[in-house]
Design an enzyme around this catalytic site. Structure first.
Site, PDB file in Angstrom:
ATOM      1  N   GLU A 290       8.299   1.008  12.042  1.00 48.23           N
ATOM      2  CA  GLU A 290       7.088   1.199  11.237  1.00 48.23           C
ATOM      3  C   GLU A 290       7.005   2.675  10.842  1.00 48.23           C
ATOM      4  O   GLU A 290       6.820   3.545  11.691  1.00 48.23           O
ATOM      5  CB  GLU A 290       5.831   0.823  12.026  1.00 48.23           C
TER       6      GLU A 290
ATOM      7  N   ASP B  51       6.733   0.854  16.668  1.00 48.69           N
ATOM      8  CA  ASP B  51       5.481   1.448  16.220  1.00 48.69           C
ATOM      9  C   ASP B  51       5.675   2.945  15.914  1.00 48.69           C
ATOM     10  O   ASP B  51       6.195   3.684  16.761  1.00 48.69           O
ATOM     11  CB  ASP B  51       4.481   1.269  17.379  1.00 48.69           C
TER      12      ASP B  51
HETATM   13  C1  GLC Z   1       0.641   1.724  14.401  1.00 48.67           C
HETATM   14  C2  GLC Z   1      -0.028   0.410  14.660  1.00 48.67           C
HETATM   15  C3  GLC Z   1      -1.504   0.638  14.714  1.00 48.67           C
HETATM   16  C4  GLC Z   1      -1.807   1.577  15.863  1.00 48.67           C
HETATM   17  C5  GLC Z   1      -1.013   2.857  15.740  1.00 48.67           C
HETATM   18  C6  GLC Z   1      -1.002   3.597  17.032  1.00 48.67           C
HETATM   19  O1  GLC Z   1       0.314   2.237  13.160  1.00 48.67           O
HETATM   20  O2  GLC Z   1       0.345  -0.522  13.684  1.00 48.67           O
HETATM   21  O3  GLC Z   1      -2.221  -0.561  14.843  1.00 48.67           O
HETATM   22  O4  GLC Z   1      -3.169   1.883  15.886  1.00 48.67           O
HETATM   23  O5  GLC Z   1       0.338   2.623  15.429  1.00 48.67           O
HETATM   24  O6  GLC Z   1      -0.225   2.930  17.975  1.00 48.67           O
END
Ligand code: GLC
Length: 535
Positions: free
Chosen positions: A270, A204
């Site tokens: 991500e 994440d």
């Molecule tokens: C990422 C996740 C999202 C979350 C954020 C904070 O973007 O995909 O759902 O709110 O991180 O953890």
């Protein structure tokens, strides 16, 4: 930067087709309206039958659910609403027996403020967890950084008499990745799951781990979006030069990679980029860093040959010929793909065709195989923090997280209780039961597309040629000896291609093809993958 061992020997994560399970909305079995691990276990045959081979589970850990699991209170336990560690182990074992690997969401930029690390950091600043978070003194917030969820990125904690940084909700304090003890603690948490058979992590917002050590102010963003958007939303009004993509991140990713590689596990990061270009993604992929990263430019593209080709090129070119892309059409953070691209099933089908014919690892978000549409929620039904804050200008992410539509009845086969988010009303017609035996359905197309990718070496790992937009709404490229033809437009496109009618069809969106000895005619939203003429 080389990430591919060799074109002829792709690694499992290159061959993989990944399915994102948003567990809260996948399958409830105890009637509490929240999906659970037992529900996932019972649906493993469905997933194996779909033809994916890797499951990414959105966070499974205990959480106060301010951000629905993305605020983790214990990295080595399971959220009681989902089950226990033994349930997860059982899912992993049974999944493996069905040919499916499981990867977990690693939410390591921040924890919940209910995590014992944070609580001890507050109560004992000189203790072992004292520097686990980014604490600063002062009468005012230490710098101008904005939270992704709106407002300033600093919260004052009276018990400790200091400010703490939170890049997301105030209840999600950022870990201090410059503390060696934090690095070790996170690696230990990862090791815990790797030793239990988990095949990797989706990391994440990994590119936010390391910040500028001096926590300098971000400069103002001077374009129109920055100037106007920045009035109501500080985060968008800044150039994020000091709060993400710090070069020191490479060393941390190197440690994670070494651990992952000893378990034959994958790390997929991500990437956060508020500009939506994702030009920052490729630098973090490589043999001593991530195996894979997300690049959401295609997801954010307008429907059309040129924007799609541009999105594909920008990602593949930035990775270089040996790099291995990911292809993401949707996830739990953005409006449903089928809705975004005009609410048309023919487009959803063509997007699936593309995801399975581009070189790289496709990621399929639960429900997209049915063409699930964005849920439209009333103000009172919205639970997502940014949706509550910015409604009605931004309605948040709940609409992409409505329950999986298994069947027509009440609760859509997801739950016998009251679902935590409303079921989309179109579940009456759009559901697994209605599509699974209908060969013309989107679900059956996804099965064919994933099977074609798996069985055709050109589609699985063939070299990808230049992505061209020669005519109208046509996107065209080669994968090895296979020609990929994609008509994104509503007008037919004719293509000259000698003896087109003799070439083997690797994958086609439409049933009866329109081709002759001279060439091919592609109809509205038609995709066609044609292998070489027989020798
Ligand atoms: C990422 C996740 C999202 C979350 C954020 C904070 O973007 O995909 O759902 O709110 O991180 O953890």
């Amino acid at each position: 930067m080389t990430t591919t061992p060799s074109a002829s020997q792709p690694s499992w994560w290159q061959q993989a087709a990944v399915y994102q399970v948003y567990l809260r909305s996948f399958q409830d079995t105890d009637g509490d309206g929240i999906g659970d691990l037992e529900g996932l276990r019972r649906r493993l045959p469905y997933l194996a039958g779909l033809g994916v081979d890797t499951l990414w589970l959105s966070p499974v850990h205990p959480s106060p659910d301010v951000d629905f699991g993305y605020d983790v209170a214990d990295y080595t336990a399971v959220h009681p609403a989902f089950g226990g560690v033994a349930d997860l182990e059982r899912v992993v074992t049974e999944a493996r027996a069905a040919g499916l690997r499981v990867i977990l969401d690693g939410v390591f930029n921040h924890t919940s403020d209910q995590h014992p690390w944070f609580q001890q950091s507050v109560s004992d600043p000189d203790g072992p967890f004292g520097d686990f978070y980014l604490w600063r003194d002062g009468d005012r917030p230490p710098n101008n950084w904005g939270s992704t969820f709106g407002g300033p990125a600093w919260r004052h904690v009276p018990e400790r008499g200091q400010w703490v940084l939170h890049s997301f909700a105030p209840e999600q304090p950022d870990l201090n990745w410059r503390s060696p003890a934090v690095v070790e603690a996170v690696l230990d948490s990862m090791r815990f799951w790797l030793e239990r058979g988990v095949s990797g992590f989706r990391l994440d917002v990994f590119n936010c781990y390391l910040k500028d050590p001096g926590l300098r102010d971000n400069p103002r963003r001077k374009d129109l979006i920055g100037l106007l958007g920045g009035l109501a939303y500080r985060f968008i009004g800044q150039e994020h030069v000091y709060d993400r993509d710090h070069p020191d991140l490479a060393a941390v990713l190197g440690r994670m990679r070494a651990l992952a590689d000893t378990h034959d596990a994958v790390l997929v990061g991500e990437t956060l980029d508020e500009r939506l270009t994702y030009d920052n993604a490729a630098q973090w992929v490589g043999p001593d860093r991530l195996h894979l990263a997300f690049h959401f430019r295609l997801l954010h593209s307008r429907w059309g040959a040129r924007p799609f080709a541009e999105a594909i090129r920008s990602w593949t070119e930035s990775l270089g010929p040996d790099g291995w892309p990911t292809w993401v059409l949707s996830n739990h953070d953005f409006p449903r793909a089928a809705t975004r691209w005009g609410g048309r099933d023919d487009r959803a089908r063509l997007a699936a065709f593309l995801a399975c014919t581009l070189r790289g690892t496709p990621f399929l978000y639960q429900g997209d195989e049915l063409g699930m549409r964005e849920g439209r929620l009333e103000r009172a039904e919205i639970v997502d923090p940014p949706g509550r804050r910015f409604w009605p200008f931004y309605r948040g992410r709940d609409g992409a997280r409505t329950p999986m539509q298994w069947e027509a009845g009440p609760g859509a086969g997801f739950t016998t209780g009251t679902p935590w988010l409303p079921v989309h009303p179109d579940h009456v017609t759009r559901n697994v039961a209605a599509q699974q035996d209908d060969s013309r359905s989107l679900l059956c197309f996804w099965r064919r597309a994933l099977a074609a990718r798996r069985s055709c070496p050109d589609l699985l790992h063939g070299v990808q040629g230049t992505v061209e937009t020669p005519d109208g709404e046509l996107v065209r490229f080669r994968r090895g000896d296979t020609d990929i033809l994609v008509n994104l437009g509503d007008a037919p496109v004719r293509l000259r291609m000698p003896r087109a009618d003799e070439r083997p069809v690797r994958l086609a969106t439409h049933g009866r093809l329109d081709r002759t000895v001279e060439g091919v005619r592609l109809r509205t939203c038609e995709g066609l993958a044609l292998g070489p003429l027989p020798a």
